[in-house]
Scaffold this active site. Structure first.
Site, mmCIF file in Angstrom:
data_model
loop_
_atom_site.group_PDB
_atom_site.id
_atom_site.type_symbol
_atom_site.label_atom_id
_atom_site.label_comp_id
_atom_site.label_asym_id
_atom_site.label_seq_id
_atom_site.Cartn_x
_atom_site.Cartn_y
_atom_site.Cartn_z
ATOM 1 N N ARG A 1 -10.920 -0.528 11.565
ATOM 2 C CA ARG A 1 -12.112 -0.230 12.381
ATOM 3 C C ARG A 1 -12.116 -1.176 13.588
ATOM 4 N NH1 ARG A 1 -16.660 1.958 10.032
ATOM 5 N NH2 ARG A 1 -17.392 2.056 12.190
ATOM 6 N N GLN B 1 -15.024 6.101 12.301
ATOM 7 C CA GLN B 1 -14.411 5.952 10.975
ATOM 8 C C GLN B 1 -13.107 6.753 10.890
ATOM 9 O OE1 GLN B 1 -15.654 4.080 8.226
ATOM 10 N NE2 GLN B 1 -13.546 4.437 7.623
HETATM 11 N N1 CP Z 1 -17.797 2.610 6.802
HETATM 12 C C1 CP Z 1 -18.867 2.139 7.474
HETATM 13 O O1 CP Z 1 -19.265 2.653 8.536
HETATM 14 O O2 CP Z 1 -19.451 1.042 6.903
HETATM 15 P P1 CP Z 1 -20.845 0.374 7.271
HETATM 16 O O3 CP Z 1 -21.929 1.331 6.837
HETATM 17 O O4 CP Z 1 -20.862 -0.905 6.521
HETATM 18 O O5 CP Z 1 -20.900 0.159 8.762
#
Ligand code: CP
Ligand code: NVA
Length: 307
Positions: free
Chosen positions: A289, A135
């Site tokens: 991402r 992230q």
């Molecule tokens: N930000 C993120 O990791 O989203 P998810 O939980 O949808 O993978």
């Protein structure tokens, strides 16, 4: 057997390696936008293990692996032997003999470390209770795209000192920027849990307005992370004043950006006017991402490439 490189926490990579990854992510993103086929991972397989829910992480890794010419296999604890008590070390031995790279989303960091120590192939942290390195790699790439280098800049973290916050703190040490954190009393950063080398790059503030003042980037996350649902009611009360709103954004720099890893709860950690407002870059952040993790997969499977 050569010990593989893993990405279990942000500080596993050096600043030079992140600079390389950001350059590759930029190039891979440009090629993807131009519909140029790029299949360096043809015949390679990514195994993704999820012990917690996900939208973005699953989608970006699965789509990313396909776009690089490889395949991705999704496993979760409900319908594999992982949920029935098979030792994590045994799972690592078997899974890593049938794949080229593994991504895991789980609870304690210790689980992913045990898996990695028995894996023949690189292991990527797709979120643990302690960290979320993929992230922050995407977030910093997004900041660089929007505003240039993050070195010397100030990031304001408002809310829970969770996995995403800990990773920002590690990133600040690796990439030389500052994080101003404001949490409710009792939810402060624990430097050891955050895996910090020192405390030069972060400061804690009792008042979220003080943390946000003159920041270049303002960011937050849910008040209750996955795995902590039993604390939800207590947290709702404790965090009520740690909501990012227009007044907070006004004390940040005029060109400050707002980020959120998503999923978000409008009316809790952030008001709709901010997350849906002109300073928000949350959709670019989510898209990145994909591009940054493609660079990561390429690097871990093939090493540095010359095109
Ligand atoms: N930000 C993120 O990791 O989203 P998810 O939980 O949808 O993978
Ligand atoms: N801190 C959140 C991030 C979700 C992507 C959680 O761990 O639930």
């Amino acid at each position: 057997m050569k010990t593989p490189r893993h990405f279990l926490q942000f500080k596993d990579f050096s600043r030079a390696e992140f600079e390389y990854l950001f350059e590759r992510a930029h190039r891979i993103k440009q090629q993807f936008k131009a519909y140029q086929k790029y299949w360096p991972l043809e015949d390679r397989t990514l195994v993704m293990i999820f012990e917690k829910a996900s939208t973005r992480t699953r989608l970006s890794f699965e789509a990313g692996m396909h776009q690089l010419g490889g395949s991705a296999i999704y496993l979760n604890t409900r319908d594999s032997q992982l949920g029935r008590g098979e030792p994590v070390e045994d799972a690592a031995e078997v899974i890593s003999r049938m794949s080229d790279v593994v991504m895991i989303r789980t609870y304690e960091q210790e689980i992913i470390e045990r898996f990695a120590s028995h894996s023949r192939v690189p292991v990527i942290n797709g979120l643990t209770n302690e960290y979320h390195p993929c992230q922050i790699m995407a977030d910093i790439f997004t900041f660089i795209e929007q505003r240039g280098s993050i070195q010397g800049k100030t990031v304001a973290w408002i809310g829970d000192s969770n996995n995403v916050c800990n990773t920002w703190l590690q990133a600040a040490e690796v990439l030389d920027f500052n994080v101003h954190v404001s949490t409710p009393p009792g939810y402060e950063v624990e430097p050891e849990r955050a895996g910090l080398y020192g405390t030069d790059h972060f400061e804690q503030f009792a008042d979220p307005m003080d943390a946000t003042r003159d920041a270049d980037l303002v960011t937050t996350d849910v008040w209750t992370s996955m795995g902590f649902e039993a604390e939800n009611e207590t947290r709702m009360k404790a965090f009520a004043d740690w909501q990012v709103d227009a007044e907070m954004m006004r004390v940040a720099k005029r060109d400050a950006v707002f980020m959120h890893c998503l999923p978000a709860h409008r009316g809790e950690e952030v008001v709709a006017d901010v997350i849906d407002g002109s300073q928000s870059v949350v959709w670019e952040e989510a898209e990145n991402r994909l591009h940054t993790q493609k660079a990561l997969l390429e690097f871990l499977v093939l090493g540095k490439v010359k095109e």
